[in-house]
Write an enzyme that holds these catalytic residues in place. Structure first.
Site, PDB file in Angstrom:
ATOM      1  N   LYS A 169       0.857  -1.199   0.000  1.00 41.70           N
ATOM      2  CA  LYS A 169       0.000   0.000   0.000  1.00 41.70           C
ATOM      3  C   LYS A 169       0.893   1.250   0.000  1.00 41.70           C
ATOM      4  O   LYS A 169       1.964   1.226  -0.596  1.00 41.70           O
ATOM      5  CB  LYS A 169      -0.972  -0.031   1.178  1.00 41.70           C
ATOM      6  CG  LYS A 169      -1.641  -1.395   1.333  1.00 41.70           C
ATOM      7  CD  LYS A 169      -2.788  -1.407   2.262  1.00 41.70           C
ATOM      8  CE  LYS A 169      -3.275  -2.836   2.433  1.00 41.70           C
ATOM      9  NZ  LYS A 169      -4.600  -2.947   3.005  1.00 41.70           N
ATOM     10  N   HIS A 190      -8.031  -3.599  -6.383  1.00 44.00           N
ATOM     11  CA  HIS A 190      -7.978  -3.710  -4.926  1.00 44.00           C
ATOM     12  C   HIS A 190      -9.151  -2.938  -4.316  1.00 44.00           C
ATOM     13  O   HIS A 190      -9.531  -1.874  -4.817  1.00 44.00           O
ATOM     14  CB  HIS A 190      -6.644  -3.170  -4.396  1.00 44.00           C
ATOM     15  CG  HIS A 190      -6.445  -3.510  -2.951  1.00 44.00           C
ATOM     16  ND1 HIS A 190      -6.979  -2.741  -1.941  1.00 44.00           N
ATOM     17  CD2 HIS A 190      -5.818  -4.551  -2.360  1.00 44.00           C
ATOM     18  CE1 HIS A 190      -6.668  -3.304  -0.790  1.00 44.00           C
ATOM     19  NE2 HIS A 190      -5.967  -4.397  -1.008  1.00 44.00           N
ATOM     20  N   GLU A 206      -9.426  -1.068  -1.878  1.00 45.08           N
ATOM     21  CA  GLU A 206      -9.167   0.342  -1.510  1.00 45.08           C
ATOM     22  C   GLU A 206      -9.248   1.243  -2.736  1.00 45.08           C
ATOM     23  O   GLU A 206      -9.677   2.394  -2.646  1.00 45.08           O
ATOM     24  CB  GLU A 206      -7.804   0.466  -0.812  1.00 45.08           C
ATOM     25  CG  GLU A 206      -7.876  -0.068   0.615  1.00 45.08           C
ATOM     26  CD  GLU A 206      -6.577  -0.644   1.134  1.00 45.08           C
ATOM     27  OE1 GLU A 206      -5.503  -0.341   0.578  1.00 45.08           O
ATOM     28  OE2 GLU A 206      -6.635  -1.421   2.114  1.00 45.08           O
ATOM     29  N   SER A 262      -6.283  -9.968   6.351  1.00 46.33           N
ATOM     30  CA  SER A 262      -5.704 -10.260   7.668  1.00 46.33           C
ATOM     31  C   SER A 262      -5.018 -11.629   7.731  1.00 46.33           C
ATOM     32  O   SER A 262      -5.054 -12.310   8.750  1.00 46.33           O
ATOM     33  CB  SER A 262      -6.768 -10.130   8.761  1.00 46.33           C
ATOM     34  OG  SER A 262      -7.278  -8.806   8.787  1.00 46.33           O
TER      35      SER A 262
HETATM   36  C1  PEP Z   1      -4.739  -6.234   1.357  1.00 44.30           C
HETATM   37  O1  PEP Z   1      -4.649  -5.024   1.446  1.00 44.30           O
HETATM   38  O2  PEP Z   1      -4.762  -6.764   0.233  1.00 44.30           O
HETATM   39  C2  PEP Z   1      -4.857  -7.019   2.595  1.00 44.30           C
HETATM   40  C3  PEP Z   1      -5.206  -8.276   2.524  1.00 44.30           C
HETATM   41  O3  PEP Z   1      -4.590  -6.353   3.763  1.00 44.30           O
HETATM   42  P1  PEP Z   1      -4.451  -7.014   5.236  1.00 44.30           P
HETATM   43  O4  PEP Z   1      -3.595  -8.248   5.079  1.00 44.30           O
HETATM   44  O5  PEP Z   1      -3.807  -5.959   6.066  1.00 44.30           O
HETATM   45  O6  PEP Z   1      -5.829  -7.361   5.677  1.00 44.30           O
END
Ligand code: PEP
Length: 248
Positions: A11, A94, A96, A212
């Site tokens: 990110k 993604h 986001e 996560s």
């Molecule tokens: C991601 O941004 O693709 C992601 C899975 O983030 P996190 O592992 O922090 O949940």
């Protein structure tokens, strides 16, 4: 046999100095990995990351790509620009990007097609939000997102596509889908691919879980038959944690 793929999505994190240090730390920790190892870094860190990873099994990816070859698209980066820097993978869609930057199924498709045309490999992200899940719309949402993202992409090009199933409610929240749940939902995506491209493609396409994923839950998730990898956000920012996921 499919080769699993574990990719870190940094990110908007790490300066060039931090990138150099991180890759140097990661290299020895993942040198015997059985899976493909990818770090999707900010555009500004690609050159540093590639130099630091030279001669190792760490591949460098980007986090976004524009669909036009060039032109008046302030703040965007083309697929040719990424190719020139020897980027191997790029993320598209993604959550986001969808949530904060107006990404739609249509623009995800345009970006994916442009990247494939330039010879890049693409990790296409799909996933349902919490409210969509609670309204039992997961299958519908994933079906639409997958069909739209892959529109006009050939069976040959599909070989360079990885899909990341990332339930939006599990990203950066510490909440993980249970391994069984992730596996069952990925089955829906495989069914869509099978309908679009045939049985063999539905089986052979690599589908990652993301949300996560961390050193504690990686081995259970990776033991599921339909999960071929992980897309890792938070836990990819620390070399030791990321290496533990890679060496699940
Ligand atoms: C991601 O941004 O693709 C992601 C899975 O983030 P996190 O592992 O922090 O949940």
């Amino acid at each position: 046999m499919k080769r699993p793929i574990i990719a870190g999505n940094w990110k908007m994190n790490k300066t060039n100095a931090e990138t150099k240090e991180f890759i140097a730390q990661l290299r020895p920790l993942v040198k015997d990995a059985q899976c493909e190892v990818v770090c999707c870094v900010p555009f500004t860190n690609i050159v540093t990351a590639r130099k630091a990873a030279r001669g190792s099994n760490i591949q460098i990816g980007a986090q976004n790509v524009h669909w036009a070859e060039s032109g008046a698209f302030t703040g965007e980066i083309s697929a040719a620009m990424l190719k020139e820097l020897k980027v191997k993978y790029v993320l598209t869609g993604h959550s986001e990007r969808r949530q904060y930057f107006g990404e739609t199924d249509q623009t995800v498709n345009l970006r994916t097609k442009a990247a494939l045309k330039a010879g890049l490999k693409v990790i296409v992200c799909v996933g349902e939000t919490l409210s969509q899940r609670e309204e039992s719309k997961t299958a519908e949402v994933l079906t639409t997102q997958t069909i739209e993202a892959l529109k006009d992409i050939t069976k040959q090009e599909l070989k360079r596509v990885v899909i990341a199933y990332e339930p939006v409610w599990a990203i950066g929240t510490g909440k993980t889908a249970t391994a069984q749940d992730a596996n069952d939902t990925i089955k829906i995506i495989r069914r869509v691919i099978r309908k679009l491209y045939g049985r063999a493609s539905g089986t052979s396409i690599r589908i990652q879980y993301g949300g996560s994923m961390n050193p504690k839950n990686a081995s259970e998730l990776m033991s599921m038959p339909l999960i071929d990898g992980g897309l890792i956000g938070g836990a990819s920012l620390n070399a030791e944690d990321f290496a533990k996921v890679v060496n699940y």
